[in-house]
Design an enzyme around this catalytic site. Structure first.
Site, PDB file in Angstrom:
ATOM      1  N   ASN A  24       0.839  -1.218   0.000  1.00  0.00           N
ATOM      2  CA  ASN A  24       0.000   0.000   0.000  1.00  0.00           C
ATOM      3  C   ASN A  24       0.862   1.252   0.000  1.00  0.00           C
ATOM      4  O   ASN A  24       0.518   2.241  -0.647  1.00  0.00           O
ATOM      5  CB  ASN A  24      -0.956  -0.002   1.190  1.00  0.00           C
ATOM      6  CG  ASN A  24      -2.195  -0.833   0.906  1.00  0.00           C
ATOM      7  OD1 ASN A  24      -3.026  -0.459   0.079  1.00  0.00           O
ATOM      8  ND2 ASN A  24      -2.309  -1.973   1.572  1.00  0.00           N
ATOM      9  N   ARG A  77       3.454   1.752  25.250  1.00  0.00           N
ATOM     10  CA  ARG A  77       2.987   2.406  24.011  1.00  0.00           C
ATOM     11  C   ARG A  77       3.177   3.921  24.077  1.00  0.00           C
ATOM     12  O   ARG A  77       3.409   4.561  23.045  1.00  0.00           O
ATOM     13  CB  ARG A  77       1.495   2.094  23.792  1.00  0.00           C
ATOM     14  CG  ARG A  77       1.245   0.646  23.463  1.00  0.00           C
ATOM     15  CD  ARG A  77      -0.219   0.380  23.138  1.00  0.00           C
ATOM     16  NE  ARG A  77      -0.458  -1.046  23.174  1.00  0.00           N
ATOM     17  CZ  ARG A  77      -0.136  -1.890  22.193  1.00  0.00           C
ATOM     18  NH1 ARG A  77       0.436  -1.446  21.088  1.00  0.00           N
ATOM     19  NH2 ARG A  77      -0.377  -3.180  22.323  1.00  0.00           N
ATOM     20  N   ARG A 125       0.089  -2.038  14.773  1.00  0.00           N
ATOM     21  CA  ARG A 125       0.329  -1.757  16.178  1.00  0.00           C
ATOM     22  C   ARG A 125      -0.715  -0.772  16.670  1.00  0.00           C
ATOM     23  O   ARG A 125      -1.033   0.203  15.985  1.00  0.00           O
ATOM     24  CB  ARG A 125       1.731  -1.165  16.328  1.00  0.00           C
ATOM     25  CG  ARG A 125       2.161  -1.114  17.741  1.00  0.00           C
ATOM     26  CD  ARG A 125       3.597  -0.738  17.935  1.00  0.00           C
ATOM     27  NE  ARG A 125       3.771  -0.330  19.311  1.00  0.00           N
ATOM     28  CZ  ARG A 125       3.907  -1.179  20.311  1.00  0.00           C
ATOM     29  NH1 ARG A 125       3.928  -2.478  20.098  1.00  0.00           N
ATOM     30  NH2 ARG A 125       4.039  -0.730  21.556  1.00  0.00           N
ATOM     31  N   LEU A 176      -2.332   2.211  18.619  1.00  0.00           N
ATOM     32  CA  LEU A 176      -1.843   3.541  18.982  1.00  0.00           C
ATOM     33  C   LEU A 176      -2.552   4.009  20.253  1.00  0.00           C
ATOM     34  O   LEU A 176      -3.710   3.641  20.503  1.00  0.00           O
ATOM     35  CB  LEU A 176      -2.123   4.510  17.838  1.00  0.00           C
ATOM     36  CG  LEU A 176      -1.385   4.195  16.535  1.00  0.00           C
ATOM     37  CD1 LEU A 176      -2.039   4.908  15.353  1.00  0.00           C
ATOM     38  CD2 LEU A 176       0.088   4.574  16.655  1.00  0.00           C
ATOM     39  N   HIS A 228      -8.037  -1.047   5.832  1.00  0.00           N
ATOM     40  CA  HIS A 228      -8.293  -2.317   6.518  1.00  0.00           C
ATOM     41  C   HIS A 228      -8.908  -3.293   5.516  1.00  0.00           C
ATOM     42  O   HIS A 228      -9.801  -2.908   4.751  1.00  0.00           O
ATOM     43  CB  HIS A 228      -9.247  -2.067   7.696  1.00  0.00           C
ATOM     44  CG  HIS A 228      -9.569  -3.306   8.455  1.00  0.00           C
ATOM     45  ND1 HIS A 228      -8.681  -3.889   9.332  1.00  0.00           N
ATOM     46  CD2 HIS A 228     -10.675  -4.088   8.455  1.00  0.00           C
ATOM     47  CE1 HIS A 228      -9.230  -4.980   9.854  1.00  0.00           C
ATOM     48  NE2 HIS A 228     -10.440  -5.121   9.328  1.00  0.00           N
TER      49      HIS A 228
HETATM   50  C1  GAR Z   1      -3.065  -4.801   3.976  1.00  0.00           C
HETATM   51  O1  GAR Z   1      -3.944  -5.814   3.543  1.00  0.00           O
HETATM   52  C2  GAR Z   1      -3.764  -3.863   4.932  1.00  0.00           C
HETATM   53  O2  GAR Z   1      -5.102  -3.625   4.599  1.00  0.00           O
HETATM   54  C3  GAR Z   1      -3.664  -4.628   6.213  1.00  0.00           C
HETATM   55  O3  GAR Z   1      -2.370  -5.159   6.215  1.00  0.00           O
HETATM   56  C4  GAR Z   1      -1.959  -5.378   4.867  1.00  0.00           C
HETATM   57  C5  GAR Z   1      -0.665  -4.666   4.668  1.00  0.00           C
HETATM   58  O4  GAR Z   1      -0.122  -4.958   3.411  1.00  0.00           O
HETATM   59  N1  GAR Z   1      -3.923  -3.797   7.346  1.00  0.00           N
HETATM   60  C6  GAR Z   1      -4.558  -4.202   8.438  1.00  0.00           C
HETATM   61  O5  GAR Z   1      -4.952  -5.337   8.601  1.00  0.00           O
HETATM   62  C7  GAR Z   1      -4.760  -3.123   9.490  1.00  0.00           C
HETATM   63  N2  GAR Z   1      -5.778  -3.510  10.410  1.00  0.00           N
HETATM   64  P1  GAR Z   1       1.008  -4.031   2.803  1.00  0.00           P
HETATM   65  O6  GAR Z   1       2.091  -3.924   3.879  1.00  0.00           O
HETATM   66  O7  GAR Z   1       1.498  -4.800   1.611  1.00  0.00           O
HETATM   67  O8  GAR Z   1       0.412  -2.711   2.450  1.00  0.00           O
END
Ligand code: GAR
Length: 222
Positions: free
Chosen positions: A18, A69, A95, A97, A113
């Protein structure tokens, strides 16, 4: 430093696909946002390589070195301030916050998400959607509030769940859409078009009525 661009900090923990989508979108000369720092809570992750390859300063705060934290978030805050960050994108940042940090960035921090919130908050959400017998899954970009995976939703994308899906195949299908909607949402925010009203988000000047609903089609987003 580019004049007039929204200064964005991206927080990561892993692969950073992302982050890459955001980097690629911000590379357009007329893009209204600029990623000025990347912060990881894990050393050695691929996201850091992506930042480096793009010439973006990256910092690691290894959470294992922190007693709590509050001190971890305080160090991140200092780094964000030092970089002149105005807006935060959480991009696979795994993580929790502190409430103080989240409230400081209220209305100025978004997350992606891999589920259709408010369903399937937390971890392992793709497998949980399959196990629940859901026919559709997807992803959500939302403003961050102190409660995990809760906050005004900017955009969602829907994908089908196939009969032979595993958590991994579904995650891959969702990621394709993540990489479309996250850059679009950041662009809208940086253009000043995103308006929060209570729990809802409205997109000013959308070029079609359902701009914030992506289901998914080849329609341009926006
Ligand atoms: C993604 O699928 C993102 O939506 C998810 O982690 C992955 C990260 O992938 N995030 C969560 O689950 C947050 N609750 P990436 O490091 O390749 O972007």
């Amino acid at each position: 430093m580019s004049e007039g661009k929204l200064r964005v900090g991206v927080l990561v923990s892993g692969s950073g696909s992302n982050l890459q989508a955001l980097i690629d979108a911000c590379a357009a000369p007329d893009h209204p946002a600029e990623i000025v720092t990347v912060i990881s809570n894990r050393p050695g992750v691929r996201a850091l390589d992506r930042a480096k390859a793009a010439g973006i300063p990256a910092v690691v705060f290894d959470h294992k070195n922190y007693a709590d934290r509050t001190s971890f978030d305080a160090d991140m805050q200092k780094a964000l301030d030092a970089a002149g960050v105005e807006f935060i994108c959480l991009a696979g940042f795994m993580r929790l916050l502190t409430t103080a940090f989240v409230e400081h960035w209220s209305g100025r921090m978004i997350n992606i998400h891999p589920s259709l919130l408010p369903s399937f908050k937390g971890l392992n959400v793709q497998q949980r959607a399959i196990d629940a017998g859901a026919r559709f899954a997807g992803c959500t970009v939302h403003f961050v509030t102190p409660e995990m995976d809760v906050g005004p939703i900017i955009q969602q994308a829907v994908v089908p769940i196939h009969q032979d899906d595993t958590g991994d195949t579904l995650a891959a299908r969702i990621l394709v859409q993540e990489h479309r909607i996250y850059p679009a949402c950041l662009k809208w925010v940086a253009e000043g078009r995103v308006r929060i009203e209570g729990e809802r988000v409205f997109l000013d000047g959308a070029n079609y009525p359902d701009a914030a609903l992506h289901n998914p089609s080849s329609e341009p987003i926006g």
